[in-house]
Design an enzyme around this catalytic site. Structure first.
Site, PDB file in Angstrom:
ATOM      1  N   CYS A 142      31.921  38.937  39.827  1.00 17.42           N
ATOM      2  CA  CYS A 142      31.807  40.132  40.663  1.00 17.42           C
ATOM      3  C   CYS A 142      32.847  41.184  40.241  1.00 17.42           C
ATOM      4  O   CYS A 142      32.647  41.871  39.259  1.00 17.42           O
ATOM      5  CB  CYS A 142      31.905  39.768  42.145  1.00 17.42           C
ATOM      6  SG  CYS A 142      31.190  41.048  43.185  1.00 17.42           S
ATOM      7  N   HIS A 202      27.823  36.167  42.632  1.00 15.88           N
ATOM      8  CA  HIS A 202      28.796  35.076  42.773  1.00 15.88           C
ATOM      9  C   HIS A 202      28.125  33.731  42.486  1.00 15.88           C
ATOM     10  O   HIS A 202      27.664  33.062  43.410  1.00 15.88           O
ATOM     11  CB  HIS A 202      29.367  35.053  44.189  1.00 15.88           C
ATOM     12  CG  HIS A 202      30.258  36.212  44.494  1.00 15.88           C
ATOM     13  ND1 HIS A 202      31.617  36.185  44.263  1.00 15.88           N
ATOM     14  CD2 HIS A 202      29.986  37.437  45.007  1.00 15.88           C
ATOM     15  CE1 HIS A 202      32.144  37.343  44.623  1.00 15.88           C
ATOM     16  NE2 HIS A 202      31.176  38.120  45.079  1.00 15.88           N
ATOM     17  N   GLU A 252      29.436  31.043  41.964  1.00  9.46           N
ATOM     18  CA  GLU A 252      30.212  29.925  42.542  1.00  9.46           C
ATOM     19  C   GLU A 252      29.640  29.412  43.858  1.00  9.46           C
ATOM     20  O   GLU A 252      29.928  28.293  44.272  1.00  9.46           O
ATOM     21  CB  GLU A 252      31.685  30.317  42.712  1.00  9.46           C
ATOM     22  CG  GLU A 252      32.000  31.376  43.758  1.00  9.46           C
ATOM     23  CD  GLU A 252      31.998  32.805  43.215  1.00  9.46           C
ATOM     24  OE1 GLU A 252      31.331  33.065  42.188  1.00  9.46           O
ATOM     25  OE2 GLU A 252      32.645  33.666  43.843  1.00  9.46           O
TER      26      GLU A 252
END
Ligand code: GLN
Length: 544
Positions: free
Chosen positions: A388, A519, A521
């Site tokens: 990001c 994102h 993650e």
């Protein structure tokens, strides 16, 4: 045939916070799911904020983004990593949401002229939200974790909600107290008195725990279990040990050693189905024996308060999952970007790393240090993954150093930059002008199209992916042709082609230099690491 009734397990904390209530709730979810039940995990937070989106990360930890764009507590990340549930706003309740809804209804005359009272209207709305979660997710068991600890003023309406639900359906509502057993070093033995106090607090609300999970450095002694079981008139097997473990992934395995699944199901009156935790158990065992290290630096900015482990938890776990899958033991090095702007010579410490990650962030503090990091990693061919903000940083560094656009920046950091390579989309300008900051970023899952022959395609092996977003700024489309001409590859774009989602350098130029506007993650799982993190870690060990 009688309709199957949903069971509700409320997970509440006693004695003190930060003892792993979220992981315990996730683990209970994992175990019941492994027994063949459809489980939902919900988090209720006591703060007046409508969501976690406006809370400083160093204050509250990571803001976890759900599929539908809810900006939630980091515990929803734990739930996803343990049970693979796809989090939405149905899984997250705050005091602020509850009051906002009740007040909105009052203004709409929906209470038909009655007084609207904290009791019972606030607990009723809490219950309604829990039931919506059950209905939308068709859950057989809902696990509701309450933030904070019993005895706190803010928790009262939430505890009252349990009491009201239990009064109506005594066989379907259960309370699991997660408590803490201190071992004062002078005594060297576990003490149960604080737990007894927490149980008294529950009693004063008309509630008795159905299960007590005892967090401590060591397993609870038989004496302690007996004392606690007496205080709440529970069978001894309902008092469950939760000692410190090697990794959080051991916790479901340990709970099953204490027979948690069978005890919970028996107490709830549900059939004991077989468990399937074999893969998980093997995984939790395997990671203990990994020796070979991979050294990854995180160049971030939220290191000042509490622990950066909370702020970057999904990033850390994604690194863990990808590394463990390759039989590597991650060694994460925390690097505060501000030190590089004060002394750029310190950047040479990055040479010692196998790779570097620049994670998400907001505001201008520490940004120049990140830009220096991105440029250093490019020149020194150190694998770089930007998440990001980290992708925006990579783009700014490329514009300044390759396109020679002096002063190139994001308008978030410098409103008057001569080269706004990162800027807001038109719809954001009014939002910022009107201070409309809550839940107004580009949030949640969006599709992204991947170009052939790129690092991204090689990782995802798919031309269309979907990832979760949380940002207000974008690569400015005006600069895209020049950046592309200068060699930056936008390997992921929104289906409209307007929004740049992934930027990378070709493999012939750099072993791994890639940033994502989204994102990744949030979607890594212990047994199925995220493909971009896997590709990054692979590049890190190839560097060795
Ligand atoms: N601050 C940047 C933006 O709003 C990046 C956000 C982030 O890293 N999540 O676009």
């Amino acid at each position: 045939m009688q309709k199957k009734k949903t069971k509700y397990i409320f997970v509440v904390g006693g004695v003190m916070s930060s003892v792993g209530k979220g992981i315990a709730a996730s683990s209970i979810g994992k175990i019941l799911q492994s027994r063949g039940y459809r489980v939902s995990n919900l988090k209720a937070d006591m703060y007046v904020n409508i969501d976690a989106g406006t809370i400083r990360p160093a204050e509250h930890g990571e803001v976890f983004v759900g599929e539908d764009g809810i900006e939630a507590d980091q515990d929803l990340g734990n739930y996803e990593r343990f049970t693979d549930q796809v989090s939405t706003r149905t899984h997250y309740v705050t005091t602020g949401q509850v009051y906002a809804e009740v007040i909105k209804r009052e203004r709409n005359l929906e209470y038909g002229g009655e007084d609207v009272e904290v009791y019972p209207d606030i607990p009723k709305e809490i219950i309604r939200r829990i039931e919506v979660c059950q209905q939308k997710n068709k859950s057989e068991i809902v696990i509701i974790e309450y933030g904070g600890t019993v005895g706190e003023y803010q928790l009262l309406p939430f505890l009252e909600a349990i009491r009201m639900m239990k009064a109506k359906n005594p066989d379907d509502v259960f309370v699991c107290l997660i408590s803490y057993l201190p071992t004062p070093s002078l005594l060297g033995e576990q003490k149960s008195k604080p737990t007894q106090r927490a149980i008294n607090d529950l009693h004063s609300m008309g509630l008795n725990p159905d299960f007590v999970i005892c967090r401590a450095d060591k397993p609870a002694t038989p004496d302690i279990k007996r004392t606690i079981s007496n205080v709440c008139s529970l069978p001894i097997e309902c008092i469950i040990s939760a000692p410190d473990v090697y990794s959080i992934y051991d916790i479901p395995v340990n709970f099953e050693k204490e027979n948690l699944g069978a005890t919970f199901l028996k107490t709830m009156g549900l059939p004991l189905k077989n468990k399937d935790l074999a893969d998980w158990t093997a995984f939790a065992e395997k990671i203990k024996n990994i020796k070979k290290e991979v050294k990854i630096g995180i160049v971030g900015k939220y290191f000042n308060l509490k622990s950066c482990k909370d702020t970057y938890i999904s990033v850390i776990e994604s690194i863990n999952h990808a590394s463990w899958a390759m039989n590597l033991k991650p060694n994460i090095i925390w690097l505060d970007s501000e030190k590089y702007e004060k002394n750029p010579k310190l950047l040479s410490e990055l040479d010692e790393l196998d790779g570097v990650i620049v994670p998400g962030g907001f505001g201008d503090r520490g940004i120049e240090g990140m830009i220096l990091t991105a440029d250093y990693a490019r020149i020194k061919k150190i694998p770089y993954l930007g998440l990001c903000l980290g992708m925006q940083i990579l783009t700014i560094a490329y514009a300044r150093n390759i396109l020679k656009l002096k002063g190139a920046n994001s308008t978030e950091m410098d409103m008057n930059t001569p080269h706004p390579v990162i800027a807001t989309m038109a719809d954001q300008i009014d939002k910022i002008k009107n201070k409309n900051y809550g839940a107004s970023m580009r949030l949640g899952a969006y599709d992204c199209l991947i170009s052939k022959g790129t690092i991204a395609m090689n990782a995802y092996k798919s031309a269309k992916i979907s990832e979760r977003h949380r940002h207000r700024y974008e690569v400015n489309p005006k600069y895209v042709p020049d950046l592309e001409k200068a060699g930056l590859v936008f390997s992921g774009k929104s289906p409209s082609g307007i929004l740049m989602e992934i930027a990378e350098l070709p493999k012939s130029v750099h072993p791994f230099y890639l940033g994502t506007q989204f994102h990744p993650e949030f979607k890594s799982r212990p047994l199925s690491p995220h493909p971009l993190f896997s590709a990054f870690v692979k590049a890190c060990i190839s560097k060795k």
